[in-house]
Design a protein around this motif. Structure first.
Motif, PDB file in Angstrom:
ATOM      1  N   CYS A 184     -71.564 -19.558  96.984  1.00 46.07           N
ATOM      2  CA  CYS A 184     -71.231 -21.222  97.152  1.00 46.07           C
ATOM      3  C   CYS A 184     -71.976 -22.096  96.749  1.00 46.07           C
ATOM      4  O   CYS A 184     -71.652 -23.401  96.209  1.00 46.07           O
ATOM      5  CB  CYS A 184     -71.070 -20.888  98.941  1.00 46.07           C
ATOM      6  SG  CYS A 184     -69.870 -20.158  99.540  1.00 46.07           S
ATOM      7  N   VAL A 185     -73.398 -21.842  96.887  1.00 45.00           N
ATOM      8  CA  VAL A 185     -74.322 -22.916  96.713  1.00 45.00           C
ATOM      9  C   VAL A 185     -74.249 -23.695  95.349  1.00 45.00           C
ATOM     10  O   VAL A 185     -74.473 -24.786  95.117  1.00 45.00           O
ATOM     11  CB  VAL A 185     -75.632 -22.439  97.041  1.00 45.00           C
ATOM     12  CG1 VAL A 185     -76.456 -21.466  95.847  1.00 45.00           C
ATOM     13  CG2 VAL A 185     -76.825 -23.499  97.071  1.00 45.00           C
ATOM     14  N   TRP A 186     -73.831 -22.837  94.360  1.00 41.02           N
ATOM     15  CA  TRP A 186     -73.895 -23.576  93.140  1.00 41.02           C
ATOM     16  C   TRP A 186     -72.980 -24.358  92.767  1.00 41.02           C
ATOM     17  O   TRP A 186     -73.016 -25.708  92.197  1.00 41.02           O
ATOM     18  CB  TRP A 186     -74.114 -22.502  91.929  1.00 41.02           C
ATOM     19  CG  TRP A 186     -75.161 -21.441  92.181  1.00 41.02           C
ATOM     20  CD1 TRP A 186     -75.052 -20.175  92.584  1.00 41.02           C
ATOM     21  CD2 TRP A 186     -76.500 -21.836  92.151  1.00 41.02           C
ATOM     22  NE1 TRP A 186     -76.332 -19.508  92.447  1.00 41.02           N
ATOM     23  CE2 TRP A 186     -77.283 -20.567  92.563  1.00 41.02           C
ATOM     24  CE3 TRP A 186     -77.207 -22.922  92.184  1.00 41.02           C
ATOM     25  CZ2 TRP A 186     -78.537 -20.309  92.709  1.00 41.02           C
ATOM     26  CZ3 TRP A 186     -78.828 -22.579  92.147  1.00 41.02           C
ATOM     27  CH2 TRP A 186     -79.374 -21.467  92.592  1.00 41.02           C
ATOM     28  N   HIS A 199     -74.728 -20.261  88.286  1.00 36.50           N
ATOM     29  CA  HIS A 199     -73.192 -20.664  88.685  1.00 36.50           C
ATOM     30  C   HIS A 199     -72.413 -19.450  87.873  1.00 36.50           C
ATOM     31  O   HIS A 199     -71.303 -18.940  88.529  1.00 36.50           O
ATOM     32  CB  HIS A 199     -73.229 -22.044  88.330  1.00 36.50           C
ATOM     33  CG  HIS A 199     -71.589 -22.278  88.681  1.00 36.50           C
ATOM     34  ND1 HIS A 199     -71.247 -22.390  89.993  1.00 36.50           N
ATOM     35  CD2 HIS A 199     -70.647 -23.028  87.942  1.00 36.50           C
ATOM     36  CE1 HIS A 199     -70.082 -22.727  90.226  1.00 36.50           C
ATOM     37  NE2 HIS A 199     -69.418 -23.028  89.002  1.00 36.50           N
ATOM     38  N   VAL A 252     -73.736 -16.905  99.978  1.00 40.88           N
ATOM     39  CA  VAL A 252     -74.514 -18.166  99.786  1.00 40.88           C
ATOM     40  C   VAL A 252     -74.692 -18.253  98.221  1.00 40.88           C
ATOM     41  O   VAL A 252     -74.548 -19.514  97.672  1.00 40.88           O
ATOM     42  CB  VAL A 252     -75.726 -17.985 100.307  1.00 40.88           C
ATOM     43  CG1 VAL A 252     -76.936 -18.948  99.771  1.00 40.88           C
ATOM     44  CG2 VAL A 252     -75.990 -18.177 101.857  1.00 40.88           C
ATOM     45  N   HIS A 253     -74.921 -17.148  97.568  1.00 43.30           N
ATOM     46  CA  HIS A 253     -75.090 -17.236  95.868  1.00 43.30           C
ATOM     47  C   HIS A 253     -73.550 -17.718  95.637  1.00 43.30           C
ATOM     48  O   HIS A 253     -73.593 -18.627  94.622  1.00 43.30           O
ATOM     49  CB  HIS A 253     -75.279 -15.761  95.402  1.00 43.30           C
ATOM     50  CG  HIS A 253     -75.164 -15.777  93.917  1.00 43.30           C
ATOM     51  ND1 HIS A 253     -76.226 -16.480  93.167  1.00 43.30           N
ATOM     52  CD2 HIS A 253     -74.378 -15.260  93.069  1.00 43.30           C
ATOM     53  CE1 HIS A 253     -75.658 -16.102  91.843  1.00 43.30           C
ATOM     54  NE2 HIS A 253     -74.243 -15.709  92.029  1.00 43.30           N
ATOM     55  N   ALA A 306     -65.973 -23.618  97.017  1.00 44.17           N
ATOM     56  CA  ALA A 306     -66.916 -22.849  97.642  1.00 44.17           C
ATOM     57  C   ALA A 306     -66.269 -21.810  98.700  1.00 44.17           C
ATOM     58  O   ALA A 306     -66.575 -20.835  98.869  1.00 44.17           O
ATOM     59  CB  ALA A 306     -68.130 -23.647  98.510  1.00 44.17           C
ATOM     60  N   ALA A 321     -77.907 -26.890  98.968  1.00 42.45           N
ATOM     61  CA  ALA A 321     -77.430 -27.867  97.823  1.00 42.45           C
ATOM     62  C   ALA A 321     -77.847 -29.297  98.106  1.00 42.45           C
ATOM     63  O   ALA A 321     -78.145 -29.800  97.340  1.00 42.45           O
ATOM     64  CB  ALA A 321     -75.809 -27.586  97.763  1.00 42.45           C
ATOM     65  N   SER A 378     -75.487 -22.694 102.472  1.00 42.35           N
ATOM     66  CA  SER A 378     -75.153 -23.284 100.946  1.00 42.35           C
ATOM     67  C   SER A 378     -75.384 -24.832 100.844  1.00 42.35           C
ATOM     68  O   SER A 378     -75.934 -25.407 100.040  1.00 42.35           O
ATOM     69  CB  SER A 378     -73.921 -22.614 100.410  1.00 42.35           C
ATOM     70  OG  SER A 378     -74.048 -21.243 100.430  1.00 42.35           O
ATOM     71  N   GLY A 438     -72.485 -18.772 106.019  1.00 38.60           N
ATOM     72  CA  GLY A 438     -72.758 -18.875 104.303  1.00 38.60           C
ATOM     73  C   GLY A 438     -72.608 -20.246 103.868  1.00 38.60           C
ATOM     74  O   GLY A 438     -73.530 -20.518 102.955  1.00 38.60           O
ATOM     75  N   MET A 439     -71.517 -20.595 104.169  1.00 36.92           N
ATOM     76  CA  MET A 439     -71.172 -22.037 103.603  1.00 36.92           C
ATOM     77  C   MET A 439     -72.165 -23.031 104.260  1.00 36.92           C
ATOM     78  O   MET A 439     -72.643 -24.209 103.455  1.00 36.92           O
ATOM     79  CB  MET A 439     -69.686 -22.276 103.903  1.00 36.92           C
ATOM     80  CG  MET A 439     -68.729 -21.512 102.874  1.00 36.92           C
ATOM     81  SD  MET A 439     -67.422 -22.239 103.240  1.00 36.92           S
ATOM     82  CE  MET A 439     -67.341 -23.665 102.655  1.00 36.92           C
TER      83      MET A 439
END
Length: 238
Positions: free
Chosen positions: A106-108, A76, A103-104, A159, A51, A47, A43-44
């Motif tokens: 971490c990504v922001w 976020h 992902v949601h 994250a 990003a 992300s 997931g990271m």
């Protein structure tokens, strides 16, 4: 130790240690730990790629910059658990759904850290790149991204913590993912069975993994890059 508290509410230390050892050596806790770490790493990684692409695009086109700001401002603050009903409709309740929640989460924070770091790049560095006839893409990738490394590492740390919260919460809602599930399912199952020592063992294991990654990964990367570079700058000034 002083009595007056039920072991169901606060188990003794040796009971928690025994539950942790038994789970790691005789149960599925080791496999569940590896599964959770794998989900978080994947997931990271997703992300970080998203990003990175959005942050570079924001430096190339003004509309992409405005879009990234709007997406960050909207998404976020939004908890991943608030999106669970929609995620269930789109992805079901399997591993893709849990991965989407991670992902949601971490990504922001990664995108926000990258954008702030790239915007804080000293103007003289950008001017040097232009004097060397570097295009906007090369300036963004070769000058702005390295300049944003310190804030990117801070974003990765945020994250990492958000990924754990997302994974544990999602598994408590979705149930076991894969053959054995992850640590979120382990903690939820021990709570349902009123196995308080194992419940504390799972919580302590998550906390211990967080401390280990902080000390073994993030601190080492920071010492190998940022602290060494800053030390070199101080020596040059001296």
């Amino acid at each position: 130790m002083f009595g007056g508290l039920s072991p169901l509410l606060l188990p003794r230390v040796e009971a928690v240690a025994h539950a942790l050892w038994t789970g790691l050596t005789q149960g599925d806790l080791a496999l569940q730990t590896l599964f959770s770490l794998g989900m978080i790493a994947l997931g990271m990684a997703i992300s970080a790629v998203l990003a990175l692409l959005l942050a570079v695009a924001a430096q190339l086109w003004p509309w992409a910059d405005r879009l990234a700001d709007a997406m960050t401002a909207m998404a976020h603050p939004l908890p991943g658990l608030a999106l669970l009903p929609l995620i269930v409709i789109w992805f079901g309740t399997g591993a893709p759904a849990v991965l989407t929640v991670i992902v949601h989460a971490c990504v922001w924070s990664l995108l926000l850290a990258l954008q702030n770091g790239m915007r804080d790049t000293p103007a003289i560095y950008v001017d040097v790149g232009r004097c060397l006839a570097m295009g906007r893409l090369r300036i963004a990738v070769e000058i702005m991204l390295p300049a944003a490394l310190s804030q990117a590492l801070a974003g990765l740390r945020v994250a990492w913590g958000r990924a754990w919260r997302a994974l544990i919460g999602a598994e408590m809602v979705f149930g076991a993912i894969g053959a054995t599930g992850g640590l979120g399912w382990y903690i939820f199952k021990q709570r349902a069975m009123m196995n308080t020592p194992a419940l504390f063992a799972g919580i302590l294991l998550v906390a211990g993994l967080g401390m280990a990654v902080e000390g073994l990964l993030f601190d080492r990367v920071e010492r190998a890059t940022l602290r060494r570079w800053h030390a070199g700058e101080r020596e040059e000034r001296a």
